[in-house]
Motif scaffolding. Structure first.
Motif, PDB file in Angstrom:
ATOM      1  N   THR A  36       0.948  -1.275  -0.165  1.00  0.00           N
ATOM      2  CA  THR A  36      -0.882   0.086   0.464  1.00  0.00           C
ATOM      3  C   THR A  36       0.351   1.383  -0.090  1.00  0.00           C
ATOM      4  O   THR A  36       2.490   0.582  -0.363  1.00  0.00           O
ATOM      5  CB  THR A  36      -1.402  -0.124   1.643  1.00  0.00           C
ATOM      6  OG1 THR A  36      -0.266   0.273   3.379  1.00  0.00           O
ATOM      7  CG2 THR A  36      -2.010  -1.718   1.197  1.00  0.00           C
ATOM      8  N   GLY A  37       0.418   2.392   0.626  1.00  0.00           N
ATOM      9  CA  GLY A  37       1.260   3.453   0.738  1.00  0.00           C
ATOM     10  C   GLY A  37       1.486   4.494  -0.572  1.00  0.00           C
ATOM     11  O   GLY A  37       0.341   4.647  -1.746  1.00  0.00           O
ATOM     12  N   GLY A  38       1.571   5.600  -0.593  1.00  0.00           N
ATOM     13  CA  GLY A  38       1.551   6.503  -1.758  1.00  0.00           C
ATOM     14  C   GLY A  38       2.441   6.109  -3.039  1.00  0.00           C
ATOM     15  O   GLY A  38       1.697   6.056  -4.299  1.00  0.00           O
ATOM     16  N   THR A  39       3.571   5.357  -3.222  1.00  0.00           N
ATOM     17  CA  THR A  39       3.983   4.507  -4.335  1.00  0.00           C
ATOM     18  C   THR A  39       3.653   4.635  -5.157  1.00  0.00           C
ATOM     19  O   THR A  39       3.492   4.392  -6.085  1.00  0.00           O
ATOM     20  CB  THR A  39       5.285   4.037  -4.152  1.00  0.00           C
ATOM     21  OG1 THR A  39       6.367   5.039  -2.855  1.00  0.00           O
ATOM     22  CG2 THR A  39       7.110   3.852  -4.871  1.00  0.00           C
ATOM     23  N   ASP A  67       1.589  -6.245   4.322  1.00  0.00           N
ATOM     24  CA  ASP A  67       0.901  -5.729   6.038  1.00  0.00           C
ATOM     25  C   ASP A  67      -0.340  -4.872   6.618  1.00  0.00           C
ATOM     26  O   ASP A  67      -1.238  -4.812   5.392  1.00  0.00           O
ATOM     27  CB  ASP A  67       1.894  -4.559   6.605  1.00  0.00           C
ATOM     28  CG  ASP A  67       2.659  -3.324   6.111  1.00  0.00           C
ATOM     29  OD1 ASP A  67       1.264  -2.954   4.454  1.00  0.00           O
ATOM     30  OD2 ASP A  67       3.710  -3.285   5.214  1.00  0.00           O
ATOM     31  N   GLY A 132       7.755  -0.987  -1.248  1.00  0.00           N
ATOM     32  CA  GLY A 132       7.996   0.255  -1.919  1.00  0.00           C
ATOM     33  C   GLY A 132       9.037  -0.034  -0.683  1.00  0.00           C
ATOM     34  O   GLY A 132       9.192  -0.763  -0.220  1.00  0.00           O
ATOM     35  N   ILE A 133       9.325   1.623   0.145  1.00  0.00           N
ATOM     36  CA  ILE A 133      10.541   1.238   0.730  1.00  0.00           C
ATOM     37  C   ILE A 133      10.075   2.806   1.705  1.00  0.00           C
ATOM     38  O   ILE A 133       9.546   3.972   1.070  1.00  0.00           O
ATOM     39  CB  ILE A 133      12.152   1.631   0.438  1.00  0.00           C
ATOM     40  CG1 ILE A 133      13.373   1.847   1.604  1.00  0.00           C
ATOM     41  CG2 ILE A 133      11.879   2.566  -1.137  1.00  0.00           C
ATOM     42  CD1 ILE A 133      14.025   1.055   0.630  1.00  0.00           C
ATOM     43  N   HIS A 138      12.696   1.104   5.580  1.00  0.00           N
ATOM     44  CA  HIS A 138      11.830  -0.676   6.070  1.00  0.00           C
ATOM     45  C   HIS A 138      11.341  -1.216   4.660  1.00  0.00           C
ATOM     46  O   HIS A 138      11.602   0.210   3.512  1.00  0.00           O
ATOM     47  CB  HIS A 138      11.017   0.136   7.126  1.00  0.00           C
ATOM     48  CG  HIS A 138       9.941   0.832   6.197  1.00  0.00           C
ATOM     49  ND1 HIS A 138       8.843   1.477   6.890  1.00  0.00           N
ATOM     50  CD2 HIS A 138       9.006   0.696   5.596  1.00  0.00           C
ATOM     51  CE1 HIS A 138       7.962   2.934   7.327  1.00  0.00           C
ATOM     52  NE2 HIS A 138       8.243   2.242   5.705  1.00  0.00           N
ATOM     53  N   GLY A 140       7.969  -3.683   4.214  1.00  0.00           N
ATOM     54  CA  GLY A 140       6.524  -3.969   5.017  1.00  0.00           C
ATOM     55  C   GLY A 140       7.247  -3.223   5.892  1.00  0.00           C
ATOM     56  O   GLY A 140       7.420  -1.950   5.813  1.00  0.00           O
ATOM     57  N   ARG A 167       0.675  11.408   7.484  1.00  0.00           N
ATOM     58  CA  ARG A 167      -0.450  12.429   6.231  1.00  0.00           C
ATOM     59  C   ARG A 167      -1.845  11.652   6.021  1.00  0.00           C
ATOM     60  O   ARG A 167      -2.443  12.994   5.035  1.00  0.00           O
ATOM     61  CB  ARG A 167       0.137  12.395   4.857  1.00  0.00           C
ATOM     62  CG  ARG A 167       0.873  11.628   4.281  1.00  0.00           C
ATOM     63  CD  ARG A 167       2.123  11.335   3.642  1.00  0.00           C
ATOM     64  NE  ARG A 167       1.960  10.804   1.734  1.00  0.00           N
ATOM     65  CZ  ARG A 167       2.872   9.629   2.544  1.00  0.00           C
ATOM     66  NH1 ARG A 167       3.142   9.375   3.692  1.00  0.00           N
ATOM     67  NH2 ARG A 167       2.822   8.507   1.193  1.00  0.00           N
ATOM     68  N   LYS A 203      12.838   9.669  -1.091  1.00  0.00           N
ATOM     69  CA  LYS A 203      13.793   8.961  -1.191  1.00  0.00           C
ATOM     70  C   LYS A 203      15.347   8.041  -1.497  1.00  0.00           C
ATOM     71  O   LYS A 203      15.773   7.417  -1.631  1.00  0.00           O
ATOM     72  CB  LYS A 203      12.702   7.131  -1.512  1.00  0.00           C
ATOM     73  CG  LYS A 203      11.322   7.158  -1.141  1.00  0.00           C
ATOM     74  CD  LYS A 203      10.868   6.704   0.346  1.00  0.00           C
ATOM     75  CE  LYS A 203       9.246   7.213   0.674  1.00  0.00           C
ATOM     76  NZ  LYS A 203       8.938   6.123  -0.011  1.00  0.00           N
TER      77      LYS A 203
HETATM   78  C1  F6R Z   1       3.334  -0.503   2.697  1.00  0.00           C
HETATM   79  C2  F6R Z   1       4.251  -0.733   3.033  1.00  0.00           C
HETATM   80  C3  F6R Z   1       5.253   0.623   3.208  1.00  0.00           C
HETATM   81  C4  F6R Z   1       5.857   1.489   2.201  1.00  0.00           C
HETATM   82  C5  F6R Z   1       6.429   2.647   2.587  1.00  0.00           C
HETATM   83  C6  F6R Z   1       6.436   2.878   1.587  1.00  0.00           C
HETATM   84  O1  F6R Z   1       2.314  -1.863   2.314  1.00  0.00           O
HETATM   85  O2  F6R Z   1       4.744  -2.084   3.557  1.00  0.00           O
HETATM   86  O3  F6R Z   1       7.040  -0.199   3.268  1.00  0.00           O
HETATM   87  O4  F6R Z   1       5.956   0.383   1.251  1.00  0.00           O
HETATM   88  O5  F6R Z   1       6.357   2.977   3.836  1.00  0.00           O
HETATM   89  O6  F6R Z   1       5.361   3.684   1.901  1.00  0.00           O
HETATM   90  P1  F6R Z   1       5.298   5.127   0.802  1.00  0.00           P
HETATM   91  O7  F6R Z   1       4.953   4.279  -0.885  1.00  0.00           O
HETATM   92  O8  F6R Z   1       3.472   6.018   0.502  1.00  0.00           O
HETATM   93  O9  F6R Z   1       6.401   6.568   0.840  1.00  0.00           O
END
Ligand code: F6R
Length: 244
Positions: A36-39, A67, A132-133, A138, A140, A167, A203
């Motif tokens: 999930t997340g923005g990326t 997660d 993503g990272i 991290h 996950g 955010r 990043k």
């Molecule tokens: C989300 C996850 C996290 C995100 C990471 C980057 O399921 O496991 O590791 O990939 O926090 O988040 P964004 O993409 O929002 O920068």
């Protein structure tokens, strides 16, 4: 490790979707690991579009999310369950019984972790794991210091992760402090191909750290990717700016 730098986020998203589609085209019952997340939002948008254009079917696909938060209900606007429904699942033909997300509401969280890990084992290897990272490295929710061999576990979020994820919430106090995450060991030992996506200048520093050394250390959880034989990294110019 195959590293590709794309000019913009839009191209990164299209390229990521292309890799997903290619995986499913080769094996229609592919098992995917999803973030999930923005990326990944652009990638999901692209996948929905391709599905609507008749380019791809997800009817035989199985998916496991990386997660889920602990401490908010499944139907919360910011749960990863809701995220997946809104960004992908409600728009495509995937069988809801084949979409898996750990339950942060389970009364016995340890049992939930072993149930989830077992489900992954039963599905066989993940054909494609997309991640993503975090700015702290991290993947996950395996935060710095995580056990490199860990399977699915209950974890505490780092303060920097809570701040980064604030955010998405009205107030930082509402951001959950714990989560269930697929472990680093699960990711490395149980996937055939790992696709890491990183976008934006926030990043750049962690990408530089990750790519300038082959050393695997738990302070930089993403460094476990150096242990895997088949990793693709897609970066946009901003994320690659300190490395190139
Ligand atoms: C989300 C996850 C996290 C995100 C990471 C980057 O399921 O496991 O590791 O990939 O926090 O988040 P964004 O993409 O929002 O920068």
């Amino acid at each position: 490790m195959q590293i590709k730098v794309l000019d913009h986020y839009t191209e990164l998203s299209k390229q990521a979707a292309h890799i997903v589609i290619d995986t499913i085209s080769r094996k229609e019952d592919s098992v995917l690991g999803l973030p999930t997340g923005g990326t990944p939002e652009g990638m999901y948008k692209e996948l929905v579009e391709q599905y609507k254009n008749g380019e791809i079917s997800f009817s035989q696909v199985t998916a496991f999310n990386l997660d889920e938060y602990i401490g908010i209900p499944q139907n919360h606007t910011q749960s990863y369950y809701t995220f997946m429904q809104e960004k992908l699942y409600s728009h495509i033909d995937i069988d809801s019984k084949q979409t898996h997300i750990p339950s942060g509401e389970a009364t016995n969280l340890e049992l939930e972790c072993s149930r989830y890990e077992k489900l992954i084992d039963q599905a066989g290897q993940l054909d494609l794991l997309i991640i993503g990272i975090g700015t702290n490295g991290h993947i996950g929710f395996n935060e710095p210091g995580a056990d490199i061999q860990a399977t699915t576990s209950v974890v505490h979020l780092a303060q920097s992760t809570i701040e980064a994820n604030a955010r998405f919430f009205d107030r930082i106090e509402e951001v959950p402090k714990q989560a269930i995450t697929m472990g680093l060991g699960t990711m490395i030992n149980k996937s055939k191909h790992i696709l890491l996506l990183a976008s934006g200048k926030q990043k750049a520093e962690i990408i530089q750290q990750l790519l300038t050394s082959q050393e695997v250390k738990s302070e930089l959880p993403a460094s476990v990717l150096h242990l895997h034989q088949n990793v693709t990294i897609l970066l946009d110019r901003e994320a690659a700016s300190l490395w190139e």
